[in-house]
Design an enzyme around this catalytic site. Sequence first.
Site, PDB file in Angstrom:
ATOM      1  N   HIS A   1     -10.410  -5.067  -3.046  1.00 13.75           N
ATOM      2  CA  HIS A   1      -9.067  -5.242  -2.488  1.00 13.75           C
ATOM      3  C   HIS A   1      -9.153  -5.689  -1.044  1.00 13.75           C
ATOM      4  O   HIS A   1     -10.047  -5.284  -0.302  1.00 13.75           O
ATOM      5  CB  HIS A   1      -8.223  -3.974  -2.611  1.00 13.75           C
ATOM      6  CG  HIS A   1      -8.892  -2.736  -2.102  1.00 13.75           C
ATOM      7  ND1 HIS A   1      -9.863  -2.065  -2.807  1.00 13.75           N
ATOM      8  CD2 HIS A   1      -8.742  -2.056  -0.942  1.00 13.75           C
ATOM      9  CE1 HIS A   1     -10.271  -1.025  -2.125  1.00 13.75           C
ATOM     10  NE2 HIS A   1      -9.613  -1.001  -0.975  1.00 13.75           N
ATOM     11  N   PHE A   2      -8.214  -6.533  -0.678  1.00 13.18           N
ATOM     12  CA  PHE A   2      -8.060  -6.983   0.708  1.00 13.18           C
ATOM     13  C   PHE A   2      -6.810  -6.328   1.265  1.00 13.18           C
ATOM     14  O   PHE A   2      -5.748  -6.403   0.643  1.00 13.18           O
ATOM     15  CB  PHE A   2      -7.903  -8.512   0.778  1.00 13.18           C
ATOM     16  CG  PHE A   2      -9.154  -9.270   0.476  1.00 13.18           C
ATOM     17  CD1 PHE A   2      -9.629  -9.368  -0.821  1.00 13.18           C
ATOM     18  CD2 PHE A   2      -9.853  -9.894   1.493  1.00 13.18           C
ATOM     19  CE1 PHE A   2     -10.789 -10.071  -1.102  1.00 13.18           C
ATOM     20  CE2 PHE A   2     -11.019 -10.595   1.222  1.00 13.18           C
ATOM     21  CZ  PHE A   2     -11.494 -10.683  -0.080  1.00 13.18           C
ATOM     22  N   HIS A   3      -6.948  -5.692   2.432  1.00 12.96           N
ATOM     23  CA  HIS A   3      -5.793  -5.130   3.123  1.00 12.96           C
ATOM     24  C   HIS A   3      -5.222  -6.206   4.052  1.00 12.96           C
ATOM     25  O   HIS A   3      -5.973  -6.854   4.786  1.00 12.96           O
ATOM     26  CB  HIS A   3      -6.201  -3.966   4.029  1.00 12.96           C
ATOM     27  CG  HIS A   3      -6.830  -2.804   3.340  1.00 12.96           C
ATOM     28  ND1 HIS A   3      -6.153  -1.633   3.089  1.00 12.96           N
ATOM     29  CD2 HIS A   3      -8.092  -2.606   2.878  1.00 12.96           C
ATOM     30  CE1 HIS A   3      -6.963  -0.767   2.503  1.00 12.96           C
ATOM     31  NE2 HIS A   3      -8.157  -1.331   2.363  1.00 12.96           N
TER      32      HIS A   3
ATOM     33  N   GLN B   1     -14.667   2.299   1.615  1.00 18.38           N
ATOM     34  CA  GLN B   1     -13.972   1.945   0.361  1.00 18.38           C
ATOM     35  C   GLN B   1     -13.693   3.215  -0.450  1.00 18.38           C
ATOM     36  O   GLN B   1     -14.618   3.957  -0.778  1.00 18.38           O
ATOM     37  CB  GLN B   1     -14.819   0.978  -0.474  1.00 18.38           C
ATOM     38  CG  GLN B   1     -14.109   0.519  -1.750  1.00 18.38           C
ATOM     39  CD  GLN B   1     -14.952  -0.466  -2.575  1.00 18.38           C
ATOM     40  OE1 GLN B   1     -16.160  -0.595  -2.368  1.00 18.38           O
ATOM     41  NE2 GLN B   1     -14.310  -1.146  -3.510  1.00 18.38           N
TER      42      GLN B   1
ATOM     43  N   ASN C   1     -13.241  -3.621   2.347  1.00 19.09           N
ATOM     44  CA  ASN C   1     -14.343  -2.663   2.383  1.00 19.09           C
ATOM     45  C   ASN C   1     -15.148  -2.712   1.090  1.00 19.09           C
ATOM     46  O   ASN C   1     -14.575  -2.822   0.002  1.00 19.09           O
ATOM     47  CB  ASN C   1     -13.799  -1.247   2.571  1.00 19.09           C
ATOM     48  CG  ASN C   1     -12.989  -1.098   3.843  1.00 19.09           C
ATOM     49  OD1 ASN C   1     -13.327  -1.690   4.870  1.00 19.09           O
ATOM     50  ND2 ASN C   1     -11.926  -0.320   3.791  1.00 19.09           N
TER      51      ASN C   1
ATOM     52  N   ASP D   1       0.854  -1.193   0.000  1.00 21.81           N
ATOM     53  CA  ASP D   1       0.000   0.000   0.000  1.00 21.81           C
ATOM     54  C   ASP D   1       0.894   1.249   0.000  1.00 21.81           C
ATOM     55  O   ASP D   1       1.890   1.313   0.715  1.00 21.81           O
ATOM     56  CB  ASP D   1      -0.903  -0.013   1.238  1.00 21.81           C
ATOM     57  CG  ASP D   1      -2.057   0.965   1.124  1.00 21.81           C
ATOM     58  OD1 ASP D   1      -3.213   0.512   1.085  1.00 21.81           O
ATOM     59  OD2 ASP D   1      -1.802   2.193   1.063  1.00 21.81           O
ATOM     60  N   ILE D   2       0.497   2.227  -0.806  1.00 24.12           N
ATOM     61  CA  ILE D   2       1.307   3.441  -0.964  1.00 24.12           C
ATOM     62  C   ILE D   2       1.239   4.335   0.277  1.00 24.12           C
ATOM     63  O   ILE D   2       2.142   5.155   0.509  1.00 24.12           O
ATOM     64  CB  ILE D   2       0.852   4.225  -2.227  1.00 24.12           C
ATOM     65  CG1 ILE D   2       1.967   5.117  -2.744  1.00 24.12           C
ATOM     66  CG2 ILE D   2      -0.415   5.011  -1.977  1.00 24.12           C
ATOM     67  CD1 ILE D   2       1.670   5.680  -4.132  1.00 24.12           C
TER      68      ILE D   2
HETATM   69  P1  5GP Z   1      -9.850   1.522   0.702  1.00 25.16           P
HETATM   70  O1  5GP Z   1      -9.971   2.735   1.574  1.00 25.16           O
HETATM   71  O2  5GP Z   1     -10.520   1.720  -0.626  1.00 25.16           O
HETATM   72  O3  5GP Z   1     -10.254   0.248   1.390  1.00 25.16           O
HETATM   73  O4  5GP Z   1      -8.293   1.355   0.453  1.00 25.16           O
HETATM   74  C1  5GP Z   1      -7.647   1.826  -0.697  1.00 25.16           C
HETATM   75  C2  5GP Z   1      -6.165   1.703  -0.432  1.00 25.16           C
HETATM   76  O5  5GP Z   1      -5.475   1.870  -1.642  1.00 25.16           O
HETATM   77  C3  5GP Z   1      -5.615   2.759   0.545  1.00 25.16           C
HETATM   78  O6  5GP Z   1      -5.013   2.117   1.657  1.00 25.16           O
HETATM   79  C4  5GP Z   1      -4.622   3.538  -0.295  1.00 25.16           C
HETATM   80  O7  5GP Z   1      -3.478   3.943   0.431  1.00 25.16           O
HETATM   81  C5  5GP Z   1      -4.277   2.552  -1.387  1.00 25.16           C
HETATM   82  N1  5GP Z   1      -3.873   3.177  -2.635  1.00 25.16           N
HETATM   83  C6  5GP Z   1      -4.528   4.161  -3.300  1.00 25.16           C
HETATM   84  N2  5GP Z   1      -3.874   4.499  -4.425  1.00 25.16           N
HETATM   85  C7  5GP Z   1      -2.765   3.702  -4.476  1.00 25.16           C
HETATM   86  C8  5GP Z   1      -1.697   3.592  -5.419  1.00 25.16           C
HETATM   87  O8  5GP Z   1      -1.621   4.294  -6.426  1.00 25.16           O
HETATM   88  N3  5GP Z   1      -0.751   2.658  -5.149  1.00 25.16           N
HETATM   89  C9  5GP Z   1      -0.804   1.853  -4.040  1.00 25.16           C
HETATM   90  N4  5GP Z   1       0.180   0.973  -3.870  1.00 25.16           N
HETATM   91  N5  5GP Z   1      -1.791   1.944  -3.134  1.00 25.16           N
HETATM   92  C10 5GP Z   1      -2.767   2.869  -3.355  1.00 25.16           C
END
Ligand code: 5GP
Length: 136
Positions: A99-101, A93, A86, A30-31
């Site tokens: 996506h799974f964290h 989300q 999420n 994750d970035i």
């Molecule tokens: P969500 O909040 O949708 O469950 O999580 C999305 C996740 O994607 C966040 O933790 C965010 O940091 C990550 N993310 C968003 N854009 C990028 C990207 O360009 N590269 C990477 N590696 N992670 C990203």
Amino acid sequence: MPDTIFSKIIAGEVPCHKLFENEHVLAFLDIAPLSEGHTLVIPKRPVERLEELPTEEAAEIARQLGPIAQRVLAATGKRDYNVLQNNGKSSGQAVPHVHFHIIPRAPEDGLGYRWNAKEVGDEQLAALAEKINAEK
Ligand code: 5GP
């Protein structure tokens, strides 16, 4: 089909720090990590919500989650972790691609994990279970 940043990562148009890839699954760091080793495990199919994913592709993610987590934990020296997934805005989300964290955890890491549970009677639970079980 939503075109998201994750589609660009899958296509190789946007770089990522890749940890795993096969026919259906990609995993990368994750970035904006919540903890060291915070990893995203995604299907290659660009669907927004878990229930839209063909079950065999969801099963492939499930097969890979544990082994990927094990490598992340070994490399970061952690044992505990959350798996978070999420669906929809109200769940948090942000990227509309399943996506799974994998979030490595440590005591006192400040991330927290308790949500406020509601009180409910057994009759209410029974009625709700009946309603859900009537759904196909
Ligand atoms: P969500 O909040 O949708 O469950 O999580 C999305 C996740 O994607 C966040 O933790 C965010 O940091 C990550 N993310 C968003 N854009 C990028 C990207 O360009 N590269 C990477 N590696 N992670 C990203």
